[in-house]
Write an enzyme that holds these catalytic residues in place. Structure first.
Site, PDB file in Angstrom:
ATOM      1  N   HIS A 166       1.238  -1.192   0.338  1.00  0.00           N
ATOM      2  CA  HIS A 166       0.163  -0.187   0.231  1.00  0.00           C
ATOM      3  C   HIS A 166       0.558   1.525  -0.107  1.00  0.00           C
ATOM      4  O   HIS A 166       1.563   1.572   1.127  1.00  0.00           O
ATOM      5  CB  HIS A 166      -0.997   0.111   1.357  1.00  0.00           C
ATOM      6  CG  HIS A 166      -1.671   1.653   0.835  1.00  0.00           C
ATOM      7  ND1 HIS A 166      -3.089   0.599   1.418  1.00  0.00           N
ATOM      8  CD2 HIS A 166      -1.180   2.346   1.494  1.00  0.00           C
ATOM      9  CE1 HIS A 166      -4.314   1.944   1.210  1.00  0.00           C
ATOM     10  NE2 HIS A 166      -3.142   2.840   1.011  1.00  0.00           N
ATOM     11  N   HIS A 184     -10.542   1.681   1.666  1.00  0.00           N
ATOM     12  CA  HIS A 184     -10.199   1.959   2.635  1.00  0.00           C
ATOM     13  C   HIS A 184     -11.371   2.168   3.287  1.00  0.00           C
ATOM     14  O   HIS A 184     -12.405   2.491   3.247  1.00  0.00           O
ATOM     15  CB  HIS A 184      -9.720   3.697   2.439  1.00  0.00           C
ATOM     16  CG  HIS A 184      -9.707   4.529   3.155  1.00  0.00           C
ATOM     17  ND1 HIS A 184      -8.759   5.360   3.313  1.00  0.00           N
ATOM     18  CD2 HIS A 184     -10.979   5.274   4.150  1.00  0.00           C
ATOM     19  CE1 HIS A 184      -9.323   5.721   4.325  1.00  0.00           C
ATOM     20  NE2 HIS A 184      -9.969   5.866   4.616  1.00  0.00           N
ATOM     21  N   ASP A 204       1.801   3.504   3.583  1.00  0.00           N
ATOM     22  CA  ASP A 204       0.152   3.509   3.148  1.00  0.00           C
ATOM     23  C   ASP A 204       1.290   5.305   3.594  1.00  0.00           C
ATOM     24  O   ASP A 204       0.696   5.668   3.803  1.00  0.00           O
ATOM     25  CB  ASP A 204      -0.616   3.634   4.638  1.00  0.00           C
ATOM     26  CG  ASP A 204      -2.218   4.886   4.374  1.00  0.00           C
ATOM     27  OD1 ASP A 204      -1.822   5.098   2.801  1.00  0.00           O
ATOM     28  OD2 ASP A 204      -2.467   5.022   4.696  1.00  0.00           O
TER      29      ASP A 204
END
Length: 336
Positions: free
Chosen positions: A12, A131, A237
């Site tokens: 991610h 998400h 992320d």
């Protein structure tokens, strides 16, 4: 002491675009063998021509680094013909609830309204990445979304669903309830709680969405990662924003960890006596879950001091990383 990691993967990852991508993409390409690239640009990467153009820009920014960018489409209603054309170019499709995070305004407002696309994805074997947040109270948004994961997992049992950047103990427990659910977890959510973000002076460089949660949530995430839960994968992320967008009123959400993630994970797993499980968490689980074959890259991480730069600069951009100016006890020492 050292560990040699085979083809580390970041499942991610935000590369952004243009000058920011020129700065940050090489920092991931240096220490990772591949990564799942988020499609929430402006405009979103929601058609094949736009995706192929973005892939070209990524390859240009990476130069000769051995790194496979696993591309994703931004979720919308897709026809079977569109998905058939795109399938060989993508790892999956990323669903954002409309307005839930950065550049997600074009996301989904009603889950049931887009079920035809879920059905097509299930039939074609295209994974769904999500998400998972509602628009409720900020500390409860992920927990409230878990019922939607359960609904999707039951209604589309052959659809592979990834709960992205999970932050709660409840999400960890949900992993074992449905065969078709898996998850990614970030570096920051294994280390910090909300207290680190806002318990004293506000730290904008630790503010992200989903927001860091309680100590018991961090502990559940950490234990699952340390034990290399087979359905849990590392996904940083890593979300760069210009310094001007972080240290300001209306701070942008995102923690930038790409350049230090491998070293910091080695330190974290070593501190907890689980260094032998890092290979599975940072690569093997993702290979098994997605069936990818990343480039052969061996990254040596050594127990030695590494001072994290105060900022990364270039192409007119300045980005502050997590642990800026701090000294870590592990460092990447060789890449082959």
């Amino acid at each position: 002491m050292e560990i040699k990691l085979r083809s580390p993967l970041d499942m991610h990852l935000h590369f952004r675009d243009d000058d920011m991508m020129k700065l940050v993409a090489p920092l991931s390409g240096d220490t990772f063998a591949g990564g799942v690239i988020m499609p929430n640009l402006v405009p979103p990467v929601d058609n094949l021509p736009r995706l192929l153009q973005y892939r070209e820009r990524i390859d240009s920014a990476l130069g000769d680094r051995q790194f496979d960018p696993y591309m994703m489409l931004f979720f919308r209603q897709y026809s079977q013909a569109e998905l058939e054309l795109a399938q060989k170019h993508i790892l999956g499709i990323k669903l954002y609830p409309a307005g839930a995070t950065t550049n997600s305004e074009a996301g989904v407002s009603e889950i049931k309204a887009v079920e035809p696309t879920f059905k097509l994805m299930e039939e074609m074997g295209i994974p769904l990445m999500v998400h998972g947040e509602t628009h409720g109270f900020v500390m409860d948004r992920e927990r409230e979304f878990l019922s939607i994961y359960e609904y999707l997992a039951r209604k589309f049992p052959k659809l592979k669903i990834t709960m992205e950047h999970i932050t709660t103990a409840d999400a960890v427990q949900l992993l074992d309830r449905y065969e078709n659910l898996r998850a990614t977890v970030t570096l920051q959510h294994l280390i910090i709680t909300l207290d680190d973000v806002a318990g004293g002076m506000l730290n904008p460089h630790l503010f992200c969405k989903p927001i860091a949660k309680r100590p018991e949530d961090r502990e559940a995430l950490l234990q699952a990662a340390l034990e290399a839960h087979p359905k849990l994968m590392f996904g940083s992320d890593s979300a760069p924003h210009p310094l001007s967008a972080k240290e300001c009123c209306g701070c942008a959400a995102g923690v930038f960890t790409a350049p230090l993630a491998v070293a910091r994970l080695a330190q974290l797993f070593d501190d907890n006596g689980k260094l032998d499980n890092l290979q599975a968490f940072i690569s093997d689980n993702a290979v098994a879950q997605y069936g990818v074959t990343p480039p052969a890259k061996e990254v040596t991480v050594t127990k030695k001091a590494f001072k994290v730069p105060a900022a990364y600069e270039g192409f007119g951009q300045t980005v502050v990383p997590m642990h800026a100016g701090e000294e870590l006890s592990w460092a990447v020492t060789d890449i082959s």
